[in-house]
Motif scaffolding. Structure first.
Motif, mmCIF file in Angstrom:
data_model
loop_
_atom_site.group_PDB
_atom_site.id
_atom_site.type_symbol
_atom_site.label_atom_id
_atom_site.label_comp_id
_atom_site.label_asym_id
_atom_site.label_seq_id
_atom_site.Cartn_x
_atom_site.Cartn_y
_atom_site.Cartn_z
ATOM 1 N N LEU A 96 4.884 -2.953 3.137
ATOM 2 C CA LEU A 96 3.953 -4.032 2.804
ATOM 3 C C LEU A 96 3.166 -3.733 1.541
ATOM 4 N N ASP A 97 2.804 -2.457 1.350
ATOM 5 C CA ASP A 97 1.980 -2.111 0.195
ATOM 6 C C ASP A 97 2.210 -0.653 -0.201
ATOM 7 N N PHE A 98 1.697 -0.324 -1.386
ATOM 8 C CA PHE A 98 1.858 1.006 -1.961
ATOM 9 C C PHE A 98 0.503 1.432 -2.510
ATOM 10 N N LEU A 99 -0.060 2.509 -1.963
ATOM 11 C CA LEU A 99 -1.351 3.009 -2.428
ATOM 12 C C LEU A 99 -1.145 4.352 -3.112
ATOM 13 N N GLN A 100 -1.559 4.431 -4.390
ATOM 14 C CA GLN A 100 -1.444 5.691 -5.112
ATOM 15 C C GLN A 100 -2.702 6.505 -4.890
ATOM 16 N N LYS A 101 -2.520 7.758 -4.462
ATOM 17 C CA LYS A 101 -3.661 8.639 -4.193
ATOM 18 C C LYS A 101 -4.312 9.092 -5.496
ATOM 19 N N PRO A 102 -5.631 9.262 -5.488
ATOM 20 C CA PRO A 102 -6.547 8.833 -4.418
ATOM 21 C C PRO A 102 -6.781 7.320 -4.509
ATOM 22 N N ALA A 103 -6.621 6.634 -3.408
ATOM 23 C CA ALA A 103 -6.754 5.177 -3.401
ATOM 24 C C ALA A 103 -8.213 4.769 -3.607
ATOM 25 N N ASP A 104 -8.418 3.782 -4.470
ATOM 26 C CA ASP A 104 -9.786 3.296 -4.704
ATOM 27 C C ASP A 104 -10.124 2.214 -3.687
ATOM 28 N N SER A 105 -11.397 1.922 -3.547
ATOM 29 C CA SER A 105 -11.884 0.984 -2.527
ATOM 30 C C SER A 105 -11.296 -0.406 -2.672
ATOM 31 N N GLU A 106 -11.142 -0.876 -3.904
ATOM 32 C CA GLU A 106 -10.608 -2.217 -4.123
ATOM 33 C C GLU A 106 -9.151 -2.324 -3.666
ATOM 34 N N SER A 107 -8.355 -1.293 -3.949
ATOM 35 C CA SER A 107 -6.944 -1.287 -3.533
ATOM 36 C C SER A 107 -6.825 -1.287 -2.011
ATOM 37 N N VAL A 108 -7.675 -0.504 -1.363
ATOM 38 C CA VAL A 108 -7.655 -0.441 0.098
ATOM 39 C C VAL A 108 -8.078 -1.787 0.688
#
Length: 243
Positions: A96-108
């Motif tokens: 569903l989604d891809f979060l690049q570490k470290p994920a920022d608050s807006e992306s989460v």
């Protein structure tokens, strides 16, 4: 309420993502977090969740190897990794989604909105499946309705040769050689089938119209697709009574 689990072999990464999710002040329930993909897989086979956040590079198995254990999943998958080159494989795995570490608050935050839509769409499919099954039963229709991969499939009984159990999953083998993996146990699938089908073994249900041979000495049947299916000792008498 959105239920999620987190999978990452690095404790700092788990703590960081957990803090971001809790800081959103959304209606999110974080279930157990796992540093072991094997332990997480066992948990998922026994407990329903709305979403799984999983790292790619882990020692026991990669995140993509982990997802292969769930070919027809009802939960949303969010890949978390420090490496952007995993974005394309994540798409191919229908994440569903891809979060690049470290994920920022807006992306989460945007990720949680996607999970909400995913959950709503799947609830709608489950509702439609229930309604259509009730309508088919009332009207005497013979179609078999299967919910798989976010869509409803309508199968004619004569299209299905047999079904095989794989734990909490089942595989439906069709006359045309194709097969469909569904995320429900065989017992649940059995309830959707018509009177043409018979459970000859705890791991197999066959279409009785597809039986070509029965070998009494070895106690198995040969079906129209040449599959050899065992008949359990407990089922042998009731199987023969079907003819």
């Amino acid at each position: 309420m959105i239920t999620v689990i987190l999978i990452d072999d690095e404790q700092d990464a788990l703590d960081c993502l957990k803090w971001e999710l809790e800081n959103l002040k959304e209606d999110i329930r974080i279930l157990p977090s796992f540093s072991s993909a094997t332990a997480a897989a066992k948990y998922l086979h026994e407990n329903p969740v709305d979403a799984v956040f999983v790292d790619v590079e882990m020692p026991e198995m990669s995140g993509f190897e982990f997802l292969e254990k769930f070919p027809n999943r009802k939960f949303a998958v969010i890949i978390t990794t420090a490496y952007h080159e995993y974005a394309l494989p994540a798409i191919k795995q229908q994440c569903l989604d891809f979060l690049q570490k470290p994920a920022d608050s807006e992306s989460v935050k945007l990720c949680i909105e996607k999970i909400k839509r995913f959950k709503k769409e799947h609830h709608l499919i489950d509702y439609l499946e229930e309604k259509l099954e009730g309508k088919a039963e009332r009207e005497g229709h013979k179609k078999i309705i299967i919910n798989t991969d976010g869509k409803l499939m309508f199968l004619k009984p004569e299209e299905v040769v047999y079904c095989e159990s794989d734990g909490n999953y089942s595989t439906i083998f069709l006359e045309n050689g194709k097969k469909i993996v569904v995320s429900i146990p065989l017992k649940q699938l059995e309830e959707k089938l018509t009177e043409d089908f018979f459970r000859v073994h705890h791991s197999y249900i066959i279409n009785m119209n597809k039986v070509q041979e029965y070998l009494k000495s070895d106690s198995y049947v040969v079906l129209t697709n040449q599959a050899k299916i065992p008949v359990s000792r407990q089922k042998k008498t009731s199987f023969l009574d079907q003819f």
